[in-house]
Design a protein around this motif. Sequence first.
Motif, mmCIF file in Angstrom:
data_model
loop_
_atom_site.group_PDB
_atom_site.id
_atom_site.type_symbol
_atom_site.label_atom_id
_atom_site.label_comp_id
_atom_site.label_asym_id
_atom_site.label_seq_id
_atom_site.Cartn_x
_atom_site.Cartn_y
_atom_site.Cartn_z
ATOM 1 N N HIS B 14 0.731 -1.317 -0.067
ATOM 2 C CA HIS B 14 0.060 0.082 0.058
ATOM 3 C C HIS B 14 0.842 1.279 -0.097
ATOM 4 C CE1 HIS B 14 -3.409 2.369 1.087
ATOM 5 N NE2 HIS B 14 -2.967 2.887 2.249
ATOM 6 N N MET B 15 1.867 1.295 0.808
ATOM 7 C CA MET B 15 2.715 2.480 0.859
ATOM 8 C C MET B 15 3.462 2.621 -0.374
ATOM 9 S SD MET B 15 5.850 3.084 3.624
ATOM 10 C CE MET B 15 6.983 1.635 2.891
ATOM 11 N N LEU B 16 4.051 1.461 -0.841
ATOM 12 C CA LEU B 16 5.018 1.794 -2.119
ATOM 13 C C LEU B 16 4.147 2.274 -3.103
ATOM 14 C CD1 LEU B 16 7.246 -1.505 -1.679
ATOM 15 C CD2 LEU B 16 7.897 0.794 -1.438
ATOM 16 N N VAL B 17 3.101 1.561 -3.425
ATOM 17 C CA VAL B 17 2.245 2.212 -4.620
ATOM 18 C C VAL B 17 1.755 3.578 -4.178
ATOM 19 C CG1 VAL B 17 -0.184 1.827 -5.942
ATOM 20 C CG2 VAL B 17 1.552 -0.274 -4.919
ATOM 21 N N ALA B 18 1.476 3.888 -2.739
ATOM 22 C CA ALA B 18 1.091 5.234 -2.716
ATOM 23 C C ALA B 18 2.310 6.324 -2.693
ATOM 24 C CB ALA B 18 0.686 5.414 -1.418
ATOM 25 N N ILE B 19 3.450 5.951 -2.869
ATOM 26 C CA ILE B 19 4.632 6.678 -2.879
ATOM 27 C C ILE B 19 4.813 6.899 -4.277
ATOM 28 C CG2 ILE B 19 6.985 6.810 -2.790
ATOM 29 C CD1 ILE B 19 6.627 5.528 0.002
ATOM 30 N N THR B 20 4.615 5.580 -5.083
ATOM 31 C CA THR B 20 4.887 5.768 -6.464
ATOM 32 C C THR B 20 3.679 6.908 -6.972
ATOM 33 O OG1 THR B 20 5.412 3.518 -6.675
ATOM 34 C CG2 THR B 20 4.747 4.705 -8.812
ATOM 35 N N LEU B 21 2.370 6.715 -6.545
ATOM 36 C CA LEU B 21 1.297 7.390 -7.137
ATOM 37 C C LEU B 21 1.602 9.182 -6.749
ATOM 38 C CD1 LEU B 21 -1.695 8.144 -7.861
ATOM 39 C CD2 LEU B 21 -2.437 7.491 -5.718
ATOM 40 N N LEU B 22 2.163 9.335 -5.671
ATOM 41 C CA LEU B 22 2.488 10.638 -5.076
ATOM 42 C C LEU B 22 3.517 11.186 -6.032
ATOM 43 C CD1 LEU B 22 2.302 12.400 -2.301
ATOM 44 C CD2 LEU B 22 4.655 11.553 -1.985
ATOM 45 N N GLY B 23 4.524 10.450 -6.369
ATOM 46 C CA GLY B 23 5.376 11.236 -7.546
ATOM 47 C C GLY B 23 4.794 11.202 -8.968
ATOM 48 N N ALA B 24 3.892 10.535 -9.140
ATOM 49 C CA ALA B 24 3.299 10.881 -10.527
ATOM 50 C C ALA B 24 2.475 12.080 -10.542
ATOM 51 C CB ALA B 24 2.744 9.637 -11.149
ATOM 52 N N VAL B 25 1.522 12.159 -9.396
ATOM 53 C CA VAL B 25 0.356 13.042 -9.562
ATOM 54 C C VAL B 25 1.147 14.407 -9.285
ATOM 55 C CG1 VAL B 25 -0.217 12.947 -6.864
ATOM 56 C CG2 VAL B 25 -1.639 13.494 -8.863
ATOM 57 N N THR B 26 2.331 14.470 -8.282
ATOM 58 C CA THR B 26 2.976 15.673 -8.053
ATOM 59 C C THR B 26 3.735 15.940 -9.427
ATOM 60 O OG1 THR B 26 3.330 14.786 -5.763
ATOM 61 C CG2 THR B 26 4.560 16.593 -6.430
ATOM 62 N N HIS B 27 4.421 15.186 -10.093
ATOM 63 C CA HIS B 27 4.910 15.595 -11.234
ATOM 64 C C HIS B 27 3.796 16.085 -12.087
ATOM 65 C CE1 HIS B 27 8.903 15.103 -12.813
ATOM 66 N NE2 HIS B 27 8.408 14.788 -13.887
ATOM 67 N N GLN B 28 2.962 15.638 -12.265
ATOM 68 C CA GLN B 28 1.646 16.154 -13.265
ATOM 69 C C GLN B 28 1.324 17.483 -12.742
ATOM 70 O OE1 GLN B 28 -2.034 14.021 -13.575
ATOM 71 N NE2 GLN B 28 -1.842 14.107 -15.944
ATOM 72 N N THR B 29 0.916 17.587 -11.440
ATOM 73 C CA THR B 29 0.412 18.903 -11.081
ATOM 74 C C THR B 29 1.345 19.987 -11.235
ATOM 75 O OG1 THR B 29 -0.832 17.357 -9.615
ATOM 76 C CG2 THR B 29 -0.900 19.586 -9.130
ATOM 77 N N ALA B 49 9.240 20.501 -17.323
ATOM 78 C CA ALA B 49 9.162 20.386 -18.603
ATOM 79 C C ALA B 49 8.724 18.712 -19.201
ATOM 80 C CB ALA B 49 10.375 20.588 -19.434
ATOM 81 N N VAL B 50 7.781 18.345 -18.673
ATOM 82 C CA VAL B 50 7.284 16.697 -19.058
ATOM 83 C C VAL B 50 5.941 16.794 -19.922
ATOM 84 C CG1 VAL B 50 8.650 15.862 -17.367
ATOM 85 C CG2 VAL B 50 6.233 16.682 -16.982
ATOM 86 N N ALA B 135 -5.261 19.035 -9.203
ATOM 87 C CA ALA B 135 -4.876 19.606 -7.860
ATOM 88 C C ALA B 135 -5.278 19.106 -6.685
ATOM 89 C CB ALA B 135 -4.968 20.857 -7.892
ATOM 90 N N LEU B 136 -6.794 18.611 -6.858
ATOM 91 C CA LEU B 136 -7.511 18.123 -5.785
ATOM 92 C C LEU B 136 -7.094 16.559 -5.598
ATOM 93 C CD1 LEU B 136 -11.342 18.940 -6.221
ATOM 94 C CD2 LEU B 136 -9.816 19.380 -4.555
ATOM 95 N N ILE B 137 -6.843 15.696 -6.790
ATOM 96 C CA ILE B 137 -6.136 14.749 -6.564
ATOM 97 C C ILE B 137 -4.840 14.626 -5.955
ATOM 98 C CG2 ILE B 137 -5.684 12.645 -7.939
ATOM 99 C CD1 ILE B 137 -8.159 12.777 -9.644
ATOM 100 N N ALA B 138 -4.123 15.417 -6.265
ATOM 101 C CA ALA B 138 -2.790 15.560 -5.736
ATOM 102 C C ALA B 138 -2.768 15.934 -4.283
ATOM 103 C CB ALA B 138 -2.048 16.663 -6.405
ATOM 104 N N ILE B 139 -3.671 16.674 -3.862
ATOM 105 C CA ILE B 139 -3.933 17.028 -2.250
ATOM 106 C C ILE B 139 -4.342 15.786 -1.588
ATOM 107 C CG2 ILE B 139 -5.316 18.272 -0.740
ATOM 108 C CD1 ILE B 139 -5.354 20.847 -2.982
ATOM 109 N N PHE B 140 -5.370 15.210 -2.235
ATOM 110 C CA PHE B 140 -5.810 13.705 -1.526
ATOM 111 C C PHE B 140 -4.735 12.885 -1.447
ATOM 112 C CE2 PHE B 140 -10.215 14.419 -4.038
ATOM 113 C CZ PHE B 140 -10.444 15.277 -3.285
ATOM 114 N N VAL B 141 -3.887 12.810 -2.275
ATOM 115 C CA VAL B 141 -2.798 11.680 -2.303
ATOM 116 C C VAL B 141 -1.827 12.182 -1.239
ATOM 117 C CG1 VAL B 141 -0.984 10.664 -3.659
ATOM 118 C CG2 VAL B 141 -3.043 10.668 -4.836
ATOM 119 N N TRP B 142 -1.328 13.309 -1.091
ATOM 120 C CA TRP B 142 -0.420 13.921 -0.065
ATOM 121 C C TRP B 142 -0.990 13.760 1.034
ATOM 122 C CZ3 TRP B 142 4.414 15.350 0.342
ATOM 123 C CH2 TRP B 142 5.223 15.498 -1.073
ATOM 124 N N TYR B 143 -2.266 14.058 1.526
ATOM 125 C CA TYR B 143 -2.873 14.187 2.750
ATOM 126 C C TYR B 143 -3.114 12.679 3.244
ATOM 127 C CZ TYR B 143 -6.268 14.454 6.340
ATOM 128 O OH TYR B 143 -6.739 14.447 7.534
#
Lengths: 108, 159
Positions: B14-29, B49-50, B135-143
């Motif tokens: 759960h944690m590893l997938v969440a951290i991967t998600l955090l990286g992806a969604v932060t990058h995109q946001t 620049a992605v 941004a909302l999804i990024a906030i959800f993931v971070w929180y």
Amino acid sequence: MNLTRLIPVFSLTFIAAYQVDDFLNAPLIRYYPDAARWSFGQIKGLHNTIGWFGWMLAGLLAAIVVTAIFALIPQRITERIRWNWVWIVPVMTVLFALYIVVVGWWIT
Amino acid sequence: MHYNLINSVVLIAHMLVAITLLGAVTHQTVSLWWPAKGGDASVARSYRAVRTNLYTNVIVVLFIVTVVFGSFLYPQYRISILPYLTQLHIRYFGGFFELKEHFAAIGLGLLPLYWFLWKTVPLTENVRARAVITALIAIFVWYNLLVGHMLNNLKGVGL
């Protein structure tokens, strides 16, 4: 038939219905972790209840029904809808969720 | 013992997938809200620049997988962690978790809309809606990751 036009309606209905069902505390199903049992209603004597799955199920069913009704509207009418405003609903839902938690029993 | 071991494995996944998600969604946001414009080839600029829409499907899949793992762990939280917090008179941490479950559900419900805005609408249209939903999804993931980590530090569900 363009089914993607239904997506915003599905999403917005799901989150709104989920949050309202949470506010009403009327989950469609409940899980009792101490007894490892699922139930459609309250089980006497068991107090540790998880309603989250039931709120999501309520959101899902509401979303399916509303989306199905929306699908009956001719596409020439629905394609006029612009989705620029669509972000307002999730922002309001998040504020509502915050309100529910803040006024909840967690701070007493 | 066997059940605790399963919980530990699922919690780590759960944690590893969440951290991967955090990286992806932060990058995109970050790339969406603060796009790179010309200039030097700094690390910060390269980070922004992605091609932002490339992350969408990955974020959708990772979010769903994270929620599924979290759902599996939820009953154990209610059996062992919440009573522990109540015992210590720090029940308000339960409120932090309650918001986490709402963010998970709202985020799950928003995923189709998020995908719709990124994959079916031209990127020059509905810009504000796309930016706010992302941004909302990024906030959800971070929180959710921070609260999950904090609760796990207070009392884990594993061994």
